[in-house]
Write a protein that holds these residues in place. Sequence first.
Motif, short mmCIF file in Angstrom:
data_model
loop_
_atom_site.label_atom_id
_atom_site.label_comp_id
_atom_site.label_asym_id
_atom_site.label_seq_id
_atom_site.Cartn_x
_atom_site.Cartn_y
_atom_site.Cartn_z
N VAL A 128 -7.75 34.12 -78.42
CA VAL A 128 -8.30 34.54 -77.10
C VAL A 128 -7.46 36.07 -76.50
CG1 VAL A 128 -8.91 34.03 -74.67
CG2 VAL A 128 -9.26 32.57 -76.51
N GLY A 129 -8.17 36.70 -76.42
CA GLY A 129 -7.57 38.14 -75.90
C GLY A 129 -7.36 38.43 -74.58
N ASN A 130 -8.24 37.69 -73.92
CA ASN A 130 -8.14 37.61 -72.47
C ASN A 130 -7.78 36.42 -71.77
OD1 ASN A 130 -10.76 36.87 -73.38
ND2 ASN A 130 -11.74 37.12 -71.45
N ARG A 131 -6.48 36.47 -71.64
CA ARG A 131 -6.06 35.07 -70.97
C ARG A 131 -5.44 35.04 -69.70
NH1 ARG A 131 -1.70 34.62 -76.22
NH2 ARG A 131 -3.39 35.07 -77.84
N ARG A 132 -5.71 36.08 -68.87
CA ARG A 132 -5.04 36.05 -67.67
C ARG A 132 -5.70 35.32 -66.58
NH1 ARG A 132 -5.03 42.65 -66.80
NH2 ARG A 132 -7.36 42.18 -67.18
N GLY A 133 -6.74 34.85 -66.53
CA GLY A 133 -7.46 33.92 -65.59
C GLY A 133 -7.20 32.30 -66.27
N GLU A 171 -12.74 38.63 -77.33
CA GLU A 171 -13.04 38.28 -75.96
C GLU A 171 -13.89 37.05 -75.53
OE1 GLU A 171 -15.20 40.41 -71.97
OE2 GLU A 171 -14.88 41.61 -73.82
N ALA A 172 -13.13 36.18 -74.76
CA ALA A 172 -13.75 34.86 -74.59
C ALA A 172 -14.52 35.04 -73.13
CB ALA A 172 -12.70 33.73 -74.30
N PRO A 173 -15.53 34.20 -72.94
CA PRO A 173 -16.22 34.12 -71.71
C PRO A 173 -15.39 34.01 -70.70
CG PRO A 173 -17.39 32.59 -73.32
CD PRO A 173 -16.12 33.14 -73.68
N ALA A 174 -15.81 34.79 -69.47
CA ALA A 174 -14.77 35.35 -68.50
C ALA A 174 -15.04 34.57 -67.16
CB ALA A 174 -14.63 36.57 -67.98
N THR A 175 -16.37 33.83 -67.12
CA THR A 175 -16.75 32.99 -66.02
C THR A 175 -17.43 31.58 -66.59
OG1 THR A 175 -19.30 33.73 -66.36
CG2 THR A 175 -17.66 35.19 -64.93
N ALA A 235 3.97 31.15 -77.19
CA ALA A 235 4.73 30.82 -76.08
C ALA A 235 4.37 29.59 -75.38
CB ALA A 235 5.14 31.83 -75.11
N LEU A 236 5.15 28.67 -75.18
CA LEU A 236 4.53 27.40 -74.32
C LEU A 236 3.98 27.70 -72.87
CD1 LEU A 236 7.19 24.90 -76.00
CD2 LEU A 236 4.96 25.45 -76.68
N ARG A 237 4.44 28.82 -72.20
CA ARG A 237 4.09 29.00 -70.89
C ARG A 237 2.74 28.59 -70.45
NH1 ARG A 237 7.11 33.66 -72.11
NH2 ARG A 237 5.06 34.57 -72.15
N PRO A 238 1.64 28.95 -71.29
CA PRO A 238 0.25 28.58 -70.74
C PRO A 238 0.07 26.93 -70.64
CG PRO A 238 0.35 30.19 -72.50
CD PRO A 238 1.70 29.82 -72.52
N LEU A 239 1.00 26.07 -71.30
CA LEU A 239 0.60 24.84 -71.23
C LEU A 239 0.79 24.18 -69.77
CD1 LEU A 239 2.26 23.66 -74.73
CD2 LEU A 239 0.03 24.13 -74.20
N TRP A 240 1.25 24.81 -68.79
CA TRP A 240 1.62 24.12 -67.52
C TRP A 240 0.25 23.81 -66.97
CZ3 TRP A 240 -1.26 26.18 -63.44
CH2 TRP A 240 -1.50 27.54 -63.51
N SER A 241 -0.92 24.58 -67.54
CA SER A 241 -2.02 24.52 -66.98
C SER A 241 -2.95 23.29 -67.80
CB SER A 241 -3.13 25.67 -66.93
OG SER A 241 -3.25 26.01 -68.55
N GLY A 301 -14.88 43.91 -72.13
CA GLY A 301 -13.90 44.75 -72.78
C GLY A 301 -12.54 44.41 -72.46
N ASP A 302 -12.05 43.33 -71.83
CA ASP A 302 -10.93 43.02 -71.48
C ASP A 302 -10.13 42.16 -72.62
OD1 ASP A 302 -8.56 42.05 -70.32
OD2 ASP A 302 -9.33 40.44 -69.23
N LEU A 303 -9.15 43.10 -73.24
CA LEU A 303 -8.45 42.36 -74.51
C LEU A 303 -7.12 42.53 -74.22
CD1 LEU A 303 -10.78 43.30 -77.47
CD2 LEU A 303 -10.45 41.15 -76.79
N SER A 304 -6.46 42.17 -73.11
CA SER A 304 -5.32 42.57 -72.68
C SER A 304 -4.10 41.83 -73.33
CB SER A 304 -5.20 42.01 -71.27
OG SER A 304 -5.45 40.86 -70.74
#
Length: 729
Positions: free
Chosen positions: A487-492, A573-577, A675-681, A719-722
Amino acid sequence: MTVDRSAPPPHDPAESTSLLPPLRRRRRIRRRRVFAGALGLTVLLLLATVVLVEVYTDAGFSPDGTTPAGTADTEVPRAVREGGPVIDLTGGGEVRTYGMPAKTIALTFDDGPDPRWTPKILDVLARHHAPATFFVVGSQVARHPDLTARIAREGHELGGHTFTHPDLAGLSEWRRELENSQTQLAIAHATGRATRLMRPPYSSFADALTDKDWQTVRAVGGQGYLTVLDTMDSEDWKRPGADAIVRNLTPEGDTGQIVLLHDAGGDRSQTVAALDRLIPQLQKRGYRFSTVSAAIGGRINPPAAGDAVWRGRALVRTVRVADAVLAALWILLITAGALIVISTLILFAFAWRHSRHRRGPDWSWGLPVTSPVTVVVPAYNEEKTIGPAVRSLAVSAHPGVEVLVVDDGSTDGTADAVRDLRLGNVRVVRIPNGGKAGALNAGVALSLHDLVVMVDADTVVEPDAIHRLVQPIADPRVGAVAGNVKVGNRRGLIGRWQHIEYVIGFNLDRRLYDTFGCIPTIPGALGAFRREALTGSGGLSTDTLAEDTDLTFAIHRAGWRVVYEESARAYTEAPATVRQLWRQRYRWSYSTMQSMWKHRRAVLDRGASGRFGRRGLLFIALFSVLLPLLAPLVDLMAIYGLLFLDREVTVIGWLAMLVVQVLTAVLAFRLDHEALRPLWSLPLQQIVYRQVMYVVLLHSALSALTGRRLEWQTIHRTGDLSSAPVPGR
């Protein structure tokens, strides 16, 4: 490069062969949508109704005598406190009480019938020729009508003890009426008879009645029942031992007694043993045993009204259906739990083995593959994403990469965006709009090389991804290779949850499928093919909406190996909504089932096709369809357990499943060097995101079962591939 102005508008490939007029076709689609929705809603309502019936009829209760009723007794008439244990308020305001004649014992049993203990008690009573009165719980009668019929057939009396054993004083008037009337219906169905006797749960002696108890007695009398209390309590619910029970029930003089015992609600072995000793001892002292009604000169279980029998039959069948459905749900839950545990163990074992094997010093696909590659990029209205995607492909570290962008009749500036890049190894071909499968087939036909890589227009690849992706083709048995899509857009939160899902899916599930030779899908975001494998399997088909899954199945059936190369990474880019996510996963789930149905005859084939059908399709059906469909039961039964069962055990069980999910995620992230950081969610994902996926899968399954033809679901791109690497750096 040409533009065909006469190209037809975008259409749904699944409907292209329909001979129905467009209006009629749309009406049929709408009808199927309504039918699928109605079917889904009906199933959910039925399940909810069944669960509610089961909850209501589940007679898991505390034994009589364990719940104090309070202390105030100012409203209880003196005639009742000093009267007999049978209270008659059926004559309006007049209060009458009855006691047992001298030397007369009425054995009474509460809370049954129980399939284990009631027959043992009946055997003891038959052996000593002692009649008794059984105050039965209606829901238990509904579950064991044959046992209830035996009680009546052997000359014993039946009284009511409510339908679900609640404290009647805490219920509204209509609930009290319902509890008693349903018990009457259950008895009528089982025996064809009625009862005038009622013993409220948690009742006590007449001289111990409180104001709260008196309210219940008045309510029972107002419904036309005699309230039957007791004069001697065996306290067998405490399980004090057979000797203590016998002592508790042995009268000192010749006074008649109504004694309280239990034939259900737990281990009643002490009750059975005590009864076998008590009856002959009292018979030797000259006591006779009688039912309550016979002792006070009343009629024992008169015939029930005709309508009560058939209404009771309907009630009993409803309870039985609810029991059967809940039992089936528990079986499915156990099945789901077993599949989850088995799949987790298999995932851990084979994914770790797969990773160690690939990293071993002796591992090699063969000689390095340096043959030129054509990268086919299908694009339809991808103006926002096409630039970074093409740039990342054009600067690939693999020698001789040709990028072929197939503009599938875009109505925006997709083709211009590619031309503006001014990259020498990039071609743009515009064709009439015909769907993604048609664009890919056109790209394969126009490609210059025998190695073909397919990449989505919203995907950015790492510089060495193409080179790594084609290395497995050094093995002449390999016809296709699946890349590692991220996934390129992982911020949300939604992006982060999909990132976790992708890492687990690609680094555990795909490794497992690779080990067993049944990878179900070469992802459209990054996959490599031999031209020979593509043409030999018939190319990309428009028969299903999952052209990638359909093609992968066909390549398997043609005898080629399909493998996974985890070091070839791409970022999409994965779905954002939630709405976009729903539409995408709905199409994925539906189309996977569609592809499996299309290739179902492979299970009967011989050779490579048959091997894939009998092993691959079964494996995919088990772990990609059946397990996800059963998985919601874990959460549904957890909710059921929290509300109606042992909460502590339920919470421990659910947390154990969460620990399994966390360990699985940690392994997947470690194998992929993430990195394991996203696993908090992850815990929140299990509570929220997973439920959405459950509903999507159920919706897809219902659509497939009802024959609904799904239209193509377009995903809005931002276009979000941050999180993707920057091409060219």
